[in-house]
Design a protein around this motif. Structure first.
Motif, PDB file in Angstrom:
ATOM      1  N   THR A   1     141.055 -58.523   5.073  1.00 26.86           N
ATOM      2  CA  THR A   1     139.622 -58.589   4.567  1.00 26.86           C
ATOM      3  C   THR A   1     138.626 -57.894   5.721  1.00 26.86           C
ATOM      4  O   THR A   1     138.711 -58.210   6.809  1.00 26.86           O
ATOM      5  CB  THR A   1     139.032 -60.075   4.467  1.00 26.86           C
ATOM      6  OG1 THR A   1     140.419 -60.905   4.231  1.00 26.86           O
ATOM      7  CG2 THR A   1     138.137 -60.284   3.670  1.00 26.86           C
ATOM      8  N   SER A   2     138.105 -56.811   5.244  1.00 26.58           N
ATOM      9  CA  SER A   2     136.934 -56.548   5.952  1.00 26.58           C
ATOM     10  C   SER A   2     135.589 -56.834   5.792  1.00 26.58           C
ATOM     11  O   SER A   2     134.646 -56.682   6.910  1.00 26.58           O
ATOM     12  CB  SER A   2     137.051 -54.846   6.130  1.00 26.58           C
ATOM     13  OG  SER A   2     136.720 -54.284   4.936  1.00 26.58           O
TER      14      SER A   2
ATOM     15  N   LYS B   1     142.428 -46.041   1.454  1.00 28.19           N
ATOM     16  CA  LYS B   1     142.119 -46.822   2.530  1.00 28.19           C
ATOM     17  C   LYS B   1     141.473 -48.251   2.367  1.00 28.19           C
ATOM     18  O   LYS B   1     141.605 -49.217   3.152  1.00 28.19           O
ATOM     19  CB  LYS B   1     140.872 -46.356   3.494  1.00 28.19           C
ATOM     20  CG  LYS B   1     141.205 -44.988   4.024  1.00 28.19           C
ATOM     21  CD  LYS B   1     142.181 -45.038   5.261  1.00 28.19           C
ATOM     22  CE  LYS B   1     142.571 -43.816   5.946  1.00 28.19           C
ATOM     23  NZ  LYS B   1     143.856 -44.167   6.922  1.00 28.19           N
TER      24      LYS B   1
ATOM     25  N   ASP C   1     139.211 -65.923  -0.625  1.00 23.88           N
ATOM     26  CA  ASP C   1     140.011 -64.822   0.256  1.00 23.88           C
ATOM     27  C   ASP C   1     141.422 -64.671  -0.137  1.00 23.88           C
ATOM     28  O   ASP C   1     141.795 -63.620  -0.134  1.00 23.88           O
ATOM     29  CB  ASP C   1     139.810 -65.194   1.838  1.00 23.88           C
ATOM     30  CG  ASP C   1     139.961 -64.003   2.697  1.00 23.88           C
ATOM     31  OD1 ASP C   1     140.057 -62.881   2.276  1.00 23.88           O
ATOM     32  OD2 ASP C   1     140.505 -64.377   3.933  1.00 23.88           O
TER      33      ASP C   1
ATOM     34  N   PHE D   1     139.021 -55.081   1.180  1.00 23.73           N
ATOM     35  CA  PHE D   1     140.285 -54.917   1.917  1.00 23.73           C
ATOM     36  C   PHE D   1     140.407 -53.712   2.569  1.00 23.73           C
ATOM     37  O   PHE D   1     140.428 -52.581   1.821  1.00 23.73           O
ATOM     38  CB  PHE D   1     141.351 -55.707   1.112  1.00 23.73           C
ATOM     39  CG  PHE D   1     141.134 -57.145   0.504  1.00 23.73           C
ATOM     40  CD1 PHE D   1     141.569 -58.210   1.582  1.00 23.73           C
ATOM     41  CD2 PHE D   1     140.324 -57.425  -0.328  1.00 23.73           C
ATOM     42  CE1 PHE D   1     141.152 -59.464   1.271  1.00 23.73           C
ATOM     43  CE2 PHE D   1     140.102 -58.859  -0.803  1.00 23.73           C
ATOM     44  CZ  PHE D   1     140.534 -59.842  -0.057  1.00 23.73           C
TER      45      PHE D   1
HETATM   46  C1  FAQ Z   1     141.494 -53.009  10.658  1.00 31.63           C
HETATM   47  C2  FAQ Z   1     139.847 -53.310  10.775  1.00 31.63           C
HETATM   48  C3  FAQ Z   1     139.586 -53.728   9.183  1.00 31.63           C
HETATM   49  C4  FAQ Z   1     139.441 -51.851  10.911  1.00 31.63           C
HETATM   50  O1  FAQ Z   1     139.612 -51.281  12.088  1.00 31.63           O
HETATM   51  P1  FAQ Z   1     138.730 -50.607  13.008  1.00 31.63           P
HETATM   52  O2  FAQ Z   1     139.222 -50.733  14.451  1.00 31.63           O
HETATM   53  O3  FAQ Z   1     137.315 -50.678  12.534  1.00 31.63           O
HETATM   54  O4  FAQ Z   1     138.889 -49.028  12.562  1.00 31.63           O
HETATM   55  P2  FAQ Z   1     139.773 -48.220  13.348  1.00 31.63           P
HETATM   56  O5  FAQ Z   1     139.631 -46.655  12.580  1.00 31.63           O
HETATM   57  O6  FAQ Z   1     139.765 -47.918  14.755  1.00 31.63           O
HETATM   58  O7  FAQ Z   1     141.148 -48.255  12.957  1.00 31.63           O
HETATM   59  C5  FAQ Z   1     141.772 -48.278  11.809  1.00 31.63           C
HETATM   60  C6  FAQ Z   1     143.324 -47.876  12.309  1.00 31.63           C
HETATM   61  O8  FAQ Z   1     144.025 -48.843  12.884  1.00 31.63           O
HETATM   62  C7  FAQ Z   1     145.084 -49.192  11.972  1.00 31.63           C
HETATM   63  N1  FAQ Z   1     145.056 -50.662  12.305  1.00 31.63           N
HETATM   64  C8  FAQ Z   1     143.988 -51.563  12.712  1.00 31.63           C
HETATM   65  N2  FAQ Z   1     144.398 -52.719  12.718  1.00 31.63           N
HETATM   66  C9  FAQ Z   1     145.894 -52.762  12.304  1.00 31.63           C
HETATM   67  C10 FAQ Z   1     146.810 -53.694  12.356  1.00 31.63           C
HETATM   68  N3  FAQ Z   1     146.544 -55.005  12.889  1.00 31.63           N
HETATM   69  N4  FAQ Z   1     148.107 -53.379  11.919  1.00 31.63           N
HETATM   70  C11 FAQ Z   1     148.338 -52.276  11.631  1.00 31.63           C
HETATM   71  N5  FAQ Z   1     147.345 -51.140  11.808  1.00 31.63           N
HETATM   72  C12 FAQ Z   1     146.091 -51.483  11.975  1.00 31.63           C
HETATM   73  C13 FAQ Z   1     144.712 -48.744  10.685  1.00 31.63           C
HETATM   74  O9  FAQ Z   1     145.667 -48.914   9.694  1.00 31.63           O
HETATM   75  C14 FAQ Z   1     144.036 -47.507  10.971  1.00 31.63           C
HETATM   76  O10 FAQ Z   1     144.997 -46.488  11.104  1.00 31.63           O
HETATM   77  P3  FAQ Z   1     144.729 -44.979  10.954  1.00 31.63           P
HETATM   78  O11 FAQ Z   1     144.371 -44.613  12.255  1.00 31.63           O
HETATM   79  O12 FAQ Z   1     143.705 -44.690   9.923  1.00 31.63           O
HETATM   80  O13 FAQ Z   1     146.240 -44.274  10.775  1.00 31.63           O
HETATM   81  C15 FAQ Z   1     139.457 -54.201  11.628  1.00 31.63           C
HETATM   82  O14 FAQ Z   1     138.078 -54.143  11.662  1.00 31.63           O
HETATM   83  C16 FAQ Z   1     140.160 -55.537  11.691  1.00 31.63           C
HETATM   84  O15 FAQ Z   1     141.217 -55.628  12.244  1.00 31.63           O
HETATM   85  N6  FAQ Z   1     139.347 -56.697  11.135  1.00 31.63           N
HETATM   86  C17 FAQ Z   1     139.488 -57.991  10.991  1.00 31.63           C
HETATM   87  C18 FAQ Z   1     140.330 -58.049   9.746  1.00 31.63           C
HETATM   88  C19 FAQ Z   1     140.683 -59.336   9.824  1.00 31.63           C
HETATM   89  O16 FAQ Z   1     141.155 -60.318  10.691  1.00 31.63           O
HETATM   90  N7  FAQ Z   1     140.527 -60.275   8.423  1.00 31.63           N
HETATM   91  C20 FAQ Z   1     140.780 -61.505   8.196  1.00 31.63           C
HETATM   92  C21 FAQ Z   1     142.247 -62.001   8.121  1.00 31.63           C
HETATM   93  S1  FAQ Z   1     143.089 -60.756   6.859  1.00 31.63           S
HETATM   94  C22 FAQ Z   1     143.071 -62.054   5.431  1.00 31.63           C
HETATM   95  O17 FAQ Z   1     143.058 -63.132   5.580  1.00 31.63           O
HETATM   96  C23 FAQ Z   1     143.407 -61.405   4.106  1.00 31.63           C
HETATM   97  C24 FAQ Z   1     144.572 -62.160   3.447  1.00 31.63           C
HETATM   98  C25 FAQ Z   1     144.540 -63.026   2.479  1.00 31.63           C
HETATM   99  C26 FAQ Z   1     145.756 -63.295   1.708  1.00 31.63           C
HETATM  100  C27 FAQ Z   1     146.848 -62.931   2.148  1.00 31.63           C
HETATM  101  C28 FAQ Z   1     147.024 -62.114   3.263  1.00 31.63           C
HETATM  102  C29 FAQ Z   1     145.862 -61.572   3.990  1.00 31.63           C
END
Ligand code: FAQ
Length: 162
Positions: A105-106, A133, A86, A156
């Motif tokens: 990550t999704s 996206k 990851d 992602f």
């Molecule tokens: C965000 C999503 C994947 C999809 O969202 P859903 O609710 O299903 O869909 P919905 O259409 O309702 O929303 C889309 C809309 O909302 C926005 N938006 C949403 N959230 C945010 C936000 N926080 N911040 C900003 N915006 C946000 C989004 O842009 C969109 O905007 P739009 O309307 O198109 O303009 C959700 O299922 C989730 O958070 N899953 C958990 C993921 C997770 O925790 N993964 C593990 C940790 S990650 C890791 O470790 C990787 C890594 C490795 C190395 C280094 C660094 C990183």
């Protein structure tokens, strides 16, 4: 817990440590020290002693195989292998995204194909698809004898940085 209590606890742990625990304490303390001097890095990366490099459109992370990351049958814990996959695939995605975007990550699929043993693990990631996206990536983890131990693909989801 106060600093004095923490010092006392640390002293007790060090005094009672066998050889392996002493090595584990050394790894944890060196990891924490690394985090102190590299505030941008995560605790996870510091404690895993991870070293990353971006080269030729690939992101690679190497970690030493130590007792900290092994399960009770002395092979690398699958969750740790998932973590470096990851981190490596996520690191690659962040490298190719503009500064105002981040990614989470999704979805991630892993096949564990050989046990994690040896001195070091190397994870190499590639981009399979970049959309507006989502970014789809592939990651592979190798032992230092060249054996592939895990293969992964991940999706992602691109978000705006807050
Ligand atoms: C965000 C999503 C994947 C999809 O969202 P859903 O609710 O299903 O869909 P919905 O259409 O309702 O929303 C889309 C809309 O909302 C926005 N938006 C949403 N959230 C945010 C936000 N926080 N911040 C900003 N915006 C946000 C989004 O842009 C969109 O905007 P739009 O309307 O198109 O303009 C959700 O299922 C989730 O958070 N899953 C958990 C993921 C997770 O925790 N993964 C593990 C940790 S990650 C890791 O470790 C990787 C890594 C490795 C190395 C280094 C660094 C990183």
């Amino acid at each position: 817990m106060t600093k004095e209590e923490l010092l006392q606890l640390t002293k007790e742990i060090i005094q009672n440590a066998d050889e392996e625990n002493q090595y584990v304490i050394e790894l944890l303390l060196k990891g924490l020290k690394r985090k102190e001097f590299n505030e941008k890095g995560s605790y996870i990366s510091a404690l895993l002693h991870a070293v990353g490099e971006y080269k030729d459109n690939q992101f690679t992370i190497k970690i030493p195989n130590t007792p900290i990351i092994q399960n009770d049958i002395n092979i690398v814990h699958g969750g740790i292998t998932a973590t470096i996959l990851d981190s490596t695939m996520g690191g690659l995605v962040h490298h190719i995204l503009p500064p105002d975007k981040a990614a989470v990550t999704s979805e991630m699929k892993i096949n564990y194909v050989a046990p994690g043993i040896g001195k070091e693990l190397t994870c190499i990631s590639n981009t399979i698809h970049k959309g507006n996206k989502t970014v789809v990536t592939e990651g592979k983890v190798f032992r230092d004898d060249g054996t592939l131990i895990a293969h992964s693909t991940a999706t992602f989801f691109i978000i705006n940085r807050g």
